[in-house]
Design a protein around this motif. Structure first.
Motif, mmCIF file in Angstrom:
data_model
loop_
_atom_site.group_PDB
_atom_site.id
_atom_site.type_symbol
_atom_site.label_atom_id
_atom_site.label_comp_id
_atom_site.label_asym_id
_atom_site.label_seq_id
_atom_site.Cartn_x
_atom_site.Cartn_y
_atom_site.Cartn_z
ATOM 1 N N ASP B 621 0.834 -1.200 0.000
ATOM 2 C CA ASP B 621 0.000 0.000 0.000
ATOM 3 C C ASP B 621 0.865 1.245 0.000
ATOM 4 O O ASP B 621 0.589 2.219 -0.703
ATOM 5 C CB ASP B 621 -0.931 0.008 1.222
ATOM 6 C CG ASP B 621 -1.923 -1.127 1.147
ATOM 7 O OD1 ASP B 621 -1.924 -1.831 0.115
ATOM 8 O OD2 ASP B 621 -2.678 -1.323 2.115
ATOM 9 N N ALA B 624 2.191 1.766 -3.329
ATOM 10 C CA ALA B 624 1.170 2.276 -4.243
ATOM 11 C C ALA B 624 1.079 3.791 -4.150
ATOM 12 O O ALA B 624 0.978 4.488 -5.166
ATOM 13 C CB ALA B 624 -0.185 1.646 -3.913
ATOM 14 N N LEU B 637 -2.766 2.083 -14.659
ATOM 15 C CA LEU B 637 -3.006 0.781 -14.059
ATOM 16 C C LEU B 637 -4.366 0.759 -13.377
ATOM 17 O O LEU B 637 -5.181 -0.123 -13.584
ATOM 18 C CB LEU B 637 -1.909 0.480 -13.039
ATOM 19 C CG LEU B 637 -2.073 -0.785 -12.235
ATOM 20 C CD1 LEU B 637 -1.653 -1.972 -13.075
ATOM 21 C CD2 LEU B 637 -1.238 -0.718 -10.978
ATOM 22 N N GLN B 638 -4.583 1.819 -12.577
ATOM 23 C CA GLN B 638 -5.815 1.871 -11.818
ATOM 24 C C GLN B 638 -7.026 1.979 -12.742
ATOM 25 O O GLN B 638 -8.095 1.503 -12.423
ATOM 26 C CB GLN B 638 -5.812 3.067 -10.861
ATOM 27 C CG GLN B 638 -4.575 3.142 -9.985
ATOM 28 C CD GLN B 638 -4.713 2.377 -8.714
ATOM 29 O OE1 GLN B 638 -5.799 1.973 -8.360
ATOM 30 N NE2 GLN B 638 -3.623 2.145 -8.007
ATOM 31 N N GLY B 640 -7.396 0.596 -15.470
ATOM 32 C CA GLY B 640 -7.749 -0.701 -16.018
ATOM 33 C C GLY B 640 -7.284 -0.992 -17.429
ATOM 34 O O GLY B 640 -7.838 -1.847 -18.090
ATOM 35 N N LEU B 642 -5.420 -2.958 -18.840
ATOM 36 C CA LEU B 642 -4.604 -4.108 -18.485
ATOM 37 C C LEU B 642 -3.854 -4.681 -19.667
ATOM 38 O O LEU B 642 -2.704 -5.055 -19.569
ATOM 39 C CB LEU B 642 -5.496 -5.179 -17.873
ATOM 40 C CG LEU B 642 -6.002 -4.762 -16.506
ATOM 41 C CD1 LEU B 642 -7.266 -5.511 -16.157
ATOM 42 C CD2 LEU B 642 -4.947 -4.947 -15.459
ATOM 43 N N TYR B 643 -4.555 -4.682 -20.784
ATOM 44 C CA TYR B 643 -3.906 -5.275 -21.949
ATOM 45 C C TYR B 643 -2.644 -4.522 -22.313
ATOM 46 O O TYR B 643 -1.586 -5.107 -22.501
ATOM 47 C CB TYR B 643 -4.861 -5.268 -23.152
ATOM 48 C CG TYR B 643 -5.812 -6.431 -23.150
ATOM 49 C CD1 TYR B 643 -5.312 -7.737 -23.214
ATOM 50 C CD2 TYR B 643 -7.185 -6.237 -23.100
ATOM 51 C CE1 TYR B 643 -6.169 -8.808 -23.210
ATOM 52 C CE2 TYR B 643 -8.052 -7.304 -23.099
ATOM 53 C CZ TYR B 643 -7.541 -8.597 -23.153
ATOM 54 O OH TYR B 643 -8.385 -9.646 -23.159
ATOM 55 N N TYR B 645 -0.929 -2.599 -20.555
ATOM 56 C CA TYR B 645 0.093 -2.704 -19.524
ATOM 57 C C TYR B 645 0.850 -4.019 -19.655
ATOM 58 O O TYR B 645 2.081 -4.059 -19.595
ATOM 59 C CB TYR B 645 -0.537 -2.597 -18.143
ATOM 60 C CG TYR B 645 0.503 -2.672 -17.068
ATOM 61 C CD1 TYR B 645 1.375 -1.600 -16.859
ATOM 62 C CD2 TYR B 645 0.660 -3.812 -16.309
ATOM 63 C CE1 TYR B 645 2.357 -1.661 -15.908
ATOM 64 C CE2 TYR B 645 1.639 -3.885 -15.348
ATOM 65 C CZ TYR B 645 2.487 -2.807 -15.155
ATOM 66 O OH TYR B 645 3.446 -2.877 -14.205
ATOM 67 N N ALA B 646 0.081 -5.079 -19.848
ATOM 68 C CA ALA B 646 0.701 -6.387 -19.959
ATOM 69 C C ALA B 646 1.627 -6.433 -21.169
ATOM 70 O O ALA B 646 2.725 -6.971 -21.105
ATOM 71 C CB ALA B 646 -0.374 -7.460 -20.080
ATOM 72 N N MET B 649 4.751 -4.625 -20.466
ATOM 73 C CA MET B 649 5.594 -5.411 -19.583
ATOM 74 C C MET B 649 6.365 -6.469 -20.352
ATOM 75 O O MET B 649 7.569 -6.633 -20.209
ATOM 76 C CB MET B 649 4.706 -6.072 -18.519
ATOM 77 C CG MET B 649 5.355 -6.173 -17.210
ATOM 78 S SD MET B 649 5.893 -7.756 -16.599
ATOM 79 C CE MET B 649 5.948 -8.884 -17.870
ATOM 80 N N LEU B 650 5.627 -7.173 -21.176
ATOM 81 C CA LEU B 650 6.234 -8.271 -21.922
ATOM 82 C C LEU B 650 7.299 -7.741 -22.874
ATOM 83 O O LEU B 650 8.411 -8.260 -22.937
ATOM 84 C CB LEU B 650 5.153 -9.029 -22.700
ATOM 85 C CG LEU B 650 5.647 -10.280 -23.422
ATOM 86 C CD1 LEU B 650 6.181 -11.293 -22.425
ATOM 87 C CD2 LEU B 650 4.518 -10.897 -24.228
#
Lengths: 513, 663
Positions: B621, B624, B637-638, B640, B642-643, B645-646, B649-650
């Motif tokens: 926390d 964060a 990130l918050q 959403g 996600l795609y 972000y992922a 990352m990759l």
């Protein structure tokens, strides 16, 4: 290449990978069937793998190697330990797909793709023979799990997925740096070679810590365990099954594959750190499990306690400890997976994980109550179930090193009985408190098909664990031999003495017959 | 082999009845289990008789290999010797009769197949325990009977008290099992094996050696024996770990008779006798066994004198009688311990089943204050209970060589304690004698309150419920018009057979158990010197038990027949002492305050303050907050994405890797 004449490990990676890609472009129902088919093919391939694994043969079997660039190569191969963990993964995967059959109704194609990708990465982790290949599989495993929690998870899924990600990624950065140093030092990225390489003593210490940062989070060990309860609570049922069933095993696998054989001296130096954290975990998380009101959180905390038995077993540096730790890993994979499925079954009916909303399920769901009881008992470590074999061996192994660690860790059997039976009582016993609970139907055929195979394997592993231990025996032996030089002396050494001549009146008159 | 059938028939029956009752129906499910048990019983007696007349010697039947881990190797195997043969007949006989009895007692229960399946499962686990050739299989049986006990105590799972009692039984037993497990670990460490014969053979050579334990150095055999004994204390409800046994009476009465009187709770005594050559190498451990046994014997007997629930009186009585068995073992009289185990199985099962018959007749009322005058209404039950009472109180005349079962076994224990000559043995003798007085008192108190005097039935809510009357409406008729009925044949037959056992078991078998080393044939550490010395004790010692038995009977008669106002006055006069005993020495309250409540409080503390207040707050926390304040990534990130972000990352991962590779 290998006795089978085809690259079986690559094929096991290729099948779900291909299916994952196709899943993204087909209808929901097709995706379900495709995912099920692909995972069942992998299960069949896994059985072929097991059948053809030559116990007592070469340490590394089914080896494949294709140089890619520089030192980086597509190198796969398994020993008995990897074999059993791959079996665990491919066994649980079709069950996960089955568990998601009705529960997942949105973005089904993507969901199935994420799970299939997960399977690729899990098998990859256990089969990789190149340290960087391992790293990629190991870290990329985060991504599908992150998506599974973040997209198909519960109300607070963003927080949980973020926490999951933060913890696991931080640990892995340190590990990556250590890996580069090691490859530079040893001149190879080949894991079997590295396992026999003697790293300088002064370097071992920080290398060990770097790997520990990653594996301790994955395990998870206290105090870096707090991501697990949140991740479990928010994850869909099948996500929890894979998380508890396989992902948590990657930490233990890491210790066995890297920390112990590559840095034996440092492992002994940090032995007490591991013991201390494990002992705290057993008592601390078991007590927390006792006061949970959310079923998934309770089982998640119990997982932390069980994984602590794995770490004490591993760092006992003897055969019983190591084999026990491995059996706990397999057993916990099955049992906690099954327990999460049990939670999922009733969650699907009532859409709550609040323990107090249930009660008296033995009345209207007798089949469910029976299977849930079996898994509860396996979790408690009742002899005759898989839980006992592993726990018993691990604790016996650690007793040889320290009676203190053994006694503190063994309190887990008391506390474990406490929180699990308390859970079972609140869910399955008592009276039915509300109409919606009374209306819950017993297990359907699909659910029985998911739980029954696990139940059978749990009993099989409890009554005749030899099937599962035999393939790993030589590999544990090799590790034991590697550790023999540094093996600590236990506190329980026996010093011979002479029997005191102490004869009460009657005893003196005549000897024993 | 017969032994394979004896052990596995009950398991098979349990599976068929438990899983298949929907297909085969209720009555066949009951039939299968009962038939399996009678078959097992019929096969067991010839084995026992074979050992009795010396025509059989010990053997081991291998079943399946179990575990191989380095030097640690053990198998599933069935070991049969004299000690096992005794347990075989005890377990299968009582179990078969209890199965039969349950046809009558559980007649109205909707869940009968489940009940019979649990009973058979229990019997299987108990048989695995007594046929164990290694410590781990013994532990399997040990925990297996624990599971069956948990399931049967909580059989009426709609009752909160039954559930609480079931959990308590399991968890308290687990405390003992912690000791048992540590004992197995230590034994393996010292001897390199868990095979019982191998351990017993190697034990004498280890006497006097020392071992490290929890930072101390202590006598090896003492440490091992005491750890194992902690397990025995849990299973056999000895002082400190006894609290689960009285609560276990929440289970149906046939369960109390089978598990919590005749068989499972004697497993601890069996274990000490099985490992007797090991215990013989540690005088300290034997002293502890003696003292714990004697203390339990006395403590439980005092509580037995004050309880009102008929089953609780018998439960405390069981606890007390187990104490006798332990101190007999502690002074080296293993034969006497096993003999008392054997006779006790018959008369205690009889008393419990008799109590069940009373409860059955009294519309589920268990409080003896609401009984009275039942002798004429349920005469057969009365006669059976009388036989049990004569047996437990040890009625017999030494000079005539005649006596009921308990006379032979209890007197042998007291004589052995005296004859051992040790200080602990002496203490045990006196505590045992005083306890015999209490035993006589509470047993006759039970009989007098139940079968003599005027009926007090209308005070009972159960009876009121049955006759639809309140005490006011019933007026002078204290029966309330209720008619107790004698139990059906299925219940009376087991009572009769057990009654015969309670009368003759001591008379018939005392010679073999106490005086024949050849009968034991090395299956226990038979101390011929002690067994001989027993017969040479002063006449007063021989008659001590009989004298206190008569005193107990007279006091009970005075209190509950002659002058029924007296007990209240005595209780009032004793004040705090009476309350202390009535409240069971406050063990439950004590444990609740030092173990149960703190566990929950600590759990909450670790959760809220440890995990959430400290680790999360300063860990993820906190991170964060830091990240969110400094970077737009967290915002993304918050929200959403996600795609993406992922993907980032990759890609980042691969890019970093590639760069480092080709640098």
């Amino acid at each position: 290449m290998n006795d089978l004449g085809f690259p079986v490990l690559s094929l096991m990676l290729a099948v779900p990978m291909a299916a994952a890609i196709v899943c993204l472009f087909v209808s929901a129902n097709t995706a379900r069937w495709l995912a099920l088919t692909a995972t069942l093919i992998d299960l069949a391939l896994g059985i072929v793998l097991w059948m053809n694994y030559d116990i007592g043969g070469a340490q590394w079997q089914f080896v494949e190697k294709a140089a890619l660039f520089d030192r980086f190569s597509w190198a796969l191969g398994i020993d008995g330990i990897a074999l059993m963990l791959i079996m665990l993964s491919v066994f649980l995967m079709p069950i996960c797909i089955g568990a998601s059959w009705e529960a997942i109704q949105t973005r089904v194609g993507e969901y199935m793709a994420a799970f299939l990708l997960m399977e690729v990465l899990m098998i990859g982790v256990f089969a990789a023979q190149d340290i960087f290949l391992f790293y990629i599989f190991f870290e990329a495993g985060l991504i599908p799990m992150y998506l599974i929690i973040g997209i198909w998870g519960g109300a607070n899924r963003i927080y949980a997925s973020y926490k999951f990600f933060l913890y696991t990624l931080l640990g892995s950065v340190l590990m990556l740096i250590a890996m580069f140093w090691m490859v530079n030092e040893a001149g190879t990225s080949d894991i079997p070679t590295l396992m026999a390489y003697d790293f300088p003593l002064e370097a071992q210490s920080w290398l060990w810590l770097a790997f520990f940062a990653s594996f301790a989070v994955k395990m998870p060990m206290w105090p870096v365990h707090t991501w697990l309860p949140d991740a479990h609570v928010q994850a869909p049922t099948a996500g929890s099954v894979i998380l508890a069933g396989v992902l948590l095993k990657m930490g233990g696998y890491g210790f066995i594959r890297f920390s112990l054989p590559m840095f034996p001296d440092a492992s002994v130096d940090y032995m007490w750190l591991v013991f201390a954290l494990s002992m705290v975990a057993v008592v601390y998380t078991s007590l927390i499990a006792l006061v949970q009101s959310d079923m998934k959180k309770l089982i998640a905390y119990s997982s932390v306690a069980h994984m602590a038995i794995v770490t004490v077993g591993l760092f006992a540096f003897n055969r019983q400890g190591l084999e026990g730790a491995l059996v706990v890993m397999l057993s916990h994979g099955l049992v906690s997976g099954a327990l999460f499925l049990c939670v999922g079954v009733i969650y699907d009916r009532l859409h709550t994980r609040e323990i107090d909303r249930y009660g008296g399920l033995s009345i209207n769901m007798p089949r469910y109550a029976l299977l849930f009881l079996l898994f509860t008992m396996a979790s408690i470590g009742l002899p005759g179930t898989s839980g006992f074999v592993g726990e018993f061996l691990s604790l016996l192994g650690i007793y040889e090193v320290s009676s203190w660690v053994a006694i503190v860790s063994t309190t887990g059997i008391i506390l474990g009985a406490g929180y699990m039976l308390y859970l079972y009582r609140r869910v399955a016993y008592g009276v039915i408190k509300s109409d919606d609970v009374a209306a819950m139907p017993d297990l359907n055929k699909r659910e029985i098909a998911l739980l029954l195979p696990i139940a059978i394997v749990v009993l099989w592993m409890g009554v005749y664990p030899e099937s599962f231990m035999a393939p790993m025996r030589n590999d544990v032996g090799a590790l034991e031999a590697r550790l023999a030089a540094v093996k600590p002396v236990g506190d329980a050494q026996v010093t011979p003495g002479t029997a005191p001549v102490l004869t009460p009146a009657a005893h003196a008159e005549e000897g024993h017959h | 082999m017969a032994i394979t059938l004896i052990v596995f028939l009950p398991l098979l029956a349990a599976i068929v009845a438990g899983l298949g009752n929907r297909i085969i129906g209720n009555v066949p499910a009951k039939l299968v289990t009962t038939a399996a048990l009678f078959a097992a019983c019929a096969l067991s007696w010839p084995i026992f008789i074979g050992f009795l007349n010396g025509s059989t010697t010990e053997y081991v039947v291998p079943v399946l290999s179990w575990l191989r881990s380095g030097d640690l190797q053990f198998d599933w195997a069935l070991r049969v010797d004299t000690l096992t043969a005794i347990m075989l007949v005890v377990v299968t006989s009582v179990s078969a009769l209890v199965h039969l009895y349950s046809w009558g007692y559980m007649d109205e229960d909707p869940d009968q197949p489940r009940f019979f399946a649990y009973l058979s499962l229990f019997t299987f686990a108990m048989l695995m325990l007594v046929t164990a050739d290694n410590l781990v299989q013994m532990f399997f049986g040990w925990e297996g009977v624990g599971l069956a006990s948990y399931l049967l105590i909580g059989f009426w799972f709609r009752k909160p008290t039954a559930n609480a009692a079931a959990i308590k039984a399991f968890v308290v037993n687990r405390v003992g099992d912690l000791g048992f497990m540590m004992g197995i670990f230590g034994t393996f460490l010292v001897f390199g094996t868990v095979s019982i014969p191998a351990i017993l053979e190697a034990s004498p050579a280890m006497a006097g050696s020392t071992i490290g334990f929890l930072g101390l150095r202590a006598d090896t055999m003492t440490v091992l024996c005491l750890l194992l004994f902690i397990g025995a204390m849990g299973k056999s409800a000895q002082l400190g770990l006894h609290t689960w046994l009285p609560d276990a009476m929440e289970g149906p009465t046939p369960v109390s008779a089978l598990i919590h009187a005749a068989t499972m709770v004697t497993a601890g005594v069996f274990m000490v006798c099985r490992l007797s050559p090991m215990f013989e190498t540690s005088p300290v451990a034997l002293t502890v066994v003696t003292i714990v046994g004697a203390a339990t014997c006395f403590f439980a007997a005092t509580i037995g004198t004050t309880q009102w629930d008929i089953k609780r009186v018998i439960a405390y009585s069981t606890c007390s009688q187990l104490g006798y068995m332990f101190f007999a073992a502690g002074v080296g009289a293993y034969g006497a311990a096993m003999f008392h185990l054997f006779t006790h199985a018959f008369f205690k099962a009889l008393l419990f089943l008799g109590a069940g018959s009373v409860i059955h007749a009294m519309h589920h009322e268990q409080d003896m204050r609401y009984y009275g005058g039942l002798r004429k209404h349920i005469p057969l039950t009365f006669w059976a209970m009388l036989a049990g009472t004569l047996a437990i109180t040890g009625v017999g005349v030494y000079h005539l060589g005649l006596g009921f079962a308990g006379f032979w076994s209890k007197d042998a224990i007291l004589e052995a304690a005296w004859a051992s000559g040790s200080q602990a043995g002496n203490t045990a003798f006196w505590l045992g004698t005083v306890s015999a007085l209490f035993t006589s008192f509470y047993s006759w108190r039970l009989m007098f309150l139940t079968f003599w005097g005027k009926p007090r039935w209308i005070q009972s809510e159960h009876i009121q419920h049955s006759v639809h009357k309140t005490p006011e409406k019933a007026g002078a008729d204290t029966t309330g018009g209720y008619h107790p009925h004698e139990s059906p044949l299925a219940m009376l037959l087991p009572l009769g057979l057990l009654g015969i056992g309670a009368v003759i078991a001591g008379q018939v078998f005392h010679d073999a158990f106490l005086d024949q080393a050849g009968f034991w044939n090395g299956s226990i550490a038979y101390n011929a010197g002690l067994m001989h010395a027993m017969h040479e004790v002063p006449m007063l010692v021989k008659y001590a038990a009989s004298i206190v038995m008569v005193i107990g009977l007279l006091v009970a008669w005075l209190f509950y027949i002659r002058n029924t106002a007296l007990p209240g006055k005595v209780a009032g006069a004793l004040g705090p002492v009476y309350r202390f005993v009535l409240n069971k020495w406050y063990f439950d309250e004590l444990y609740n305050h030092i173990f149960v409540k703190p566990s929950f409080a600590l759990g909450r503390f670790f959760w809220k303050v440890g995990d959430e207040g400290t680790i999360n707050r300063f860990g993820p926390d906190g991170a964060a907050v830091l990240v969110a304040s400094g970077s737009r990534m967290a915002v993304k990130l918050q929200s959403g994405f996600l795609y993406s972000y992922a993907l980032v990352m990759l890609l980042g991962l691969v890019a970093a890797l590639t760069w480092l590779m080709v640098r």
